[in-house]
Design an enzyme around this catalytic site. Structure first.
Site, short mmCIF file in Angstrom:
data_model
loop_
_atom_site.label_atom_id
_atom_site.label_comp_id
_atom_site.label_asym_id
_atom_site.label_seq_id
_atom_site.Cartn_x
_atom_site.Cartn_y
_atom_site.Cartn_z
N LYS A 1 -19.22 18.21 29.84
CA LYS A 1 -19.86 18.11 28.53
C LYS A 1 -21.26 18.72 28.67
O LYS A 1 -22.21 18.05 29.05
CB LYS A 1 -19.97 16.64 28.09
CG LYS A 1 -20.05 16.43 26.56
CD LYS A 1 -21.25 17.04 25.86
CE LYS A 1 -22.53 16.28 26.14
NZ LYS A 1 -23.67 16.92 25.33
N GLU B 1 -28.80 12.33 38.38
CA GLU B 1 -29.96 13.15 38.73
C GLU B 1 -30.88 13.12 37.52
O GLU B 1 -30.60 13.72 36.49
CB GLU B 1 -29.50 14.58 39.07
CG GLU B 1 -30.53 15.37 39.88
CD GLU B 1 -31.60 16.01 39.01
OE1 GLU B 1 -32.69 15.41 38.88
OE2 GLU B 1 -31.34 17.07 38.46
N CYS C 1 -37.17 19.09 35.90
CA CYS C 1 -37.33 17.70 36.31
C CYS C 1 -38.19 17.52 37.55
O CYS C 1 -38.72 16.44 37.79
CB CYS C 1 -35.94 17.07 36.54
SG CYS C 1 -34.92 17.97 37.71
N GLU D 1 -43.27 11.69 32.17
CA GLU D 1 -42.70 13.03 32.28
C GLU D 1 -42.91 13.76 30.95
O GLU D 1 -42.54 13.26 29.89
CB GLU D 1 -41.22 12.95 32.61
CG GLU D 1 -40.60 14.30 32.92
CD GLU D 1 -39.16 14.19 33.40
OE1 GLU D 1 -38.75 15.03 34.21
OE2 GLU D 1 -38.45 13.27 32.94
#
Length: 490
Positions: free
Chosen positions: A173, A248, A282, A383
């Site tokens: 997906k 992750e 990331c 973040e």
């Protein structure tokens, strides 16, 4: 405009509801692609195809699986120009980054093909002459893969070839915004000779397709790359089903520059760690920690280099940085910059949206440096996912380590020093799955990747990336005539 259906059981299949999402360029606004919006029913069909193909694929020989992966890598290499352009346009990144991402994906595939020849297992022959133990690794079954929009190819290929080498079948997906390369590669896999049903792709919303995948009883494992909050939700759902989850997730990497570093190399690495993929990365080096004795000079040189970068259209070969993925995300990054200013940070470079000319058609932010950032500020902790870096100074090694570890994340960190003793000792103390020394955002397929703390569970790449998709089985044989443990009967 490219138009895509779903990919189920080796065929283009329209979505049950017939609906589609149009991906517009984040850089110039033109229509790029149409992606089918799959439903839970479409996901069920894809899982059924993967389940049907599971037995034959798991029982195929490792040499056969390796050969097919190698053929897929060859076909990807032949289509490199097309795939790189799709990746660059849909994400908004420079074409040179698109080439880099697809080339790395090809290398990952070739490495996974080699690993297929080395699936682990061992015989335990030291239990005496009447016993034999075998430890074997078996594919976990049907793997559901959920990949993000920022690196559609690499995040897929840190999963897909390893799962295939292990003998698993998959349902992918991808993000509904950047699914082009995933669907093109599924078609290439059929051309390479992969059996129907081994690779399936269902595009659509995470709340619909992703949720159905996580909840499906015939999906044996979920491998997810994305934000920590969504990863937590997936992990909780998998835990309730006692289903394996590889996660992750987010990061807030520190890039530490010691005074004894090669400062020119450090400047280059810090810039790369800030602007690669527009900072939508990331493990971007968003927290720059600089030894106080060199901080003023280093900051000035960094601002000079950042201001010289070329922000431009994806297919411009001279572009160093492209556009944000969409308008809402651009505004989120700009809000973070404004919050940092209100909390006392200074703007050393950039700091706002780029406008005028081609910039007015897209979502561009100037590469930005925030000075005087302290650990209490919002930017230091959250973040941001944009081309923004903060500068915080330190005076001792212990202070640098404490600052780097002062985060809930633990995906990656970097440092710059020519003192090998310091590099070794500091790398041991940094709480992250990856540590770079005198480089950043670098590595090789053989090196496992994953996070500590809230940056995730499990590992991708390396030998660990293969066994991530496998179950361990112990088989114990008793040889010769059995010694009876119960009394004999007449």
């Amino acid at each position: 405009m490219r138009c895509y259906n779903l990919w189920i059981n080796g065929k283009d299949v329209p979505a049950i509801g017939g609906k589609a999402a149009i991906r517009k360029s984040p850089a110039h606004g033109a229509d790029l692609a149409s992606f089918a919006l799959g439903t839970a029913g479409d996901l069920n069909a894809a899982v059924a195809a993967a389940k049907s193909a599971e037995g034959a694929w798991a029982n195929s020989g490792c040499i056969e699986r390796a050969a097919l992966l190698t053929k897929l890598a060859d076909l990807m290499e032949a289509k490199l120009d097309q795939l790189a352009e799709i990746e660059a346009e849909e994400v908004g990144k420079p074409i040179k980054d698109g080439y880099g991402e697809l080339s790395h994906s090809i290398n990952l595939t070739r490495y996974a093909a080699a690993l297929a020849w080395e699936i682990p297992g061992r015989a335990q022959t030291h239990h005496g002459t009447s016993a034999l133990g075998i430890v074997s690794y078996e594919p976990i079954g049907v793997v559901g893969m959920i990949t993000p929009w920022n690196f559609p190819a690499v995040t897929l290929f840190q999963k897909l070839p390893y799962a295939l080498a292990a003998g698993c079948t998959v349902v992918v997906k991808p993000s509904e915004m950047t699914a082009g390369t995933t669907l093109e590669i599924a078609r290439l896999a059929k051309a390479a000779g992969f059996p129907d049903g081994v690779i399936n792709v269902v595009t659509g919303k995470g709340s619909v397709v992703g949720n159905a995948m996580v909840e499906h009883p015939d999906v044996n494992m979920i491998s997810f790359t994305g934000s920590t909050p969504v990863g937590q939700q997936i992990g909780e759902k998998c835990a309730r089903q006692v289903k394996r989850a590889g996660l992750e997730l987010g990061g807030k990497a520190a890039n530490i520059v010691f005074a004894d570093a090669d400062l020119d190399d450090a400047l280059d690495g810090v810039v790369l760690g800030t602007i690669l993929n527009q900072g939508e990365e990331c493990v971007a080096g968003t927290r720059l920690l600089v030894e106080k004795s060199i901080a003023e000079d280093f900051s000035a040189k960094l601002a000079e280099r950042m201001s010289m970068l070329r922000v431009g259209l994806p297919l411009d070969k001279e572009s160093d940085m492209g556009a944000m993925i969409h308008e809402d995300h651009m505004n989120s990054v700009l809000d973070h910059i404004e919050t940092a200013k209100k909390e006392g940070a200074t703007i050393l470079c950039g700091g706002g949206r780029l406008t005028g000319g081609d910039y007015d058609k897209g979502y561009f932010i100037a590469p930005t440096i925030l000075g005087n950032v302290t650990p209490k500020m919002t930017y230091f902790r959250e973040e941001v996912f944009g081309p923004v870096i903060s500068i915080t100074t330190f005076e001792t090694v212990d202070e640098a380590v404490a600052l780097a570890n002062d985060t809930e994340y633990g995906l990656g960190n970097g440092m710059w020093t020519k003192d090998i003793d310091k590099a070794h000792q500091v790398s041991k103390r940094l709480k992250s799955g990856t540590v770079w020394v005198n480089t950043f955002l670098d590595g090789a397929p053989q090196m496992p990747f994953g996070g500590y703390k809230r940056s995730g569970l499990g590992r991708e790449n390396g030998k660990e990336g293969l066994t991530e998709f496998m179950q361990v089985k112990s088989t114990f044989f008793r040889l010769g005539k059995r010694s009876k443990s119960l009394p004999h009967t007449a």
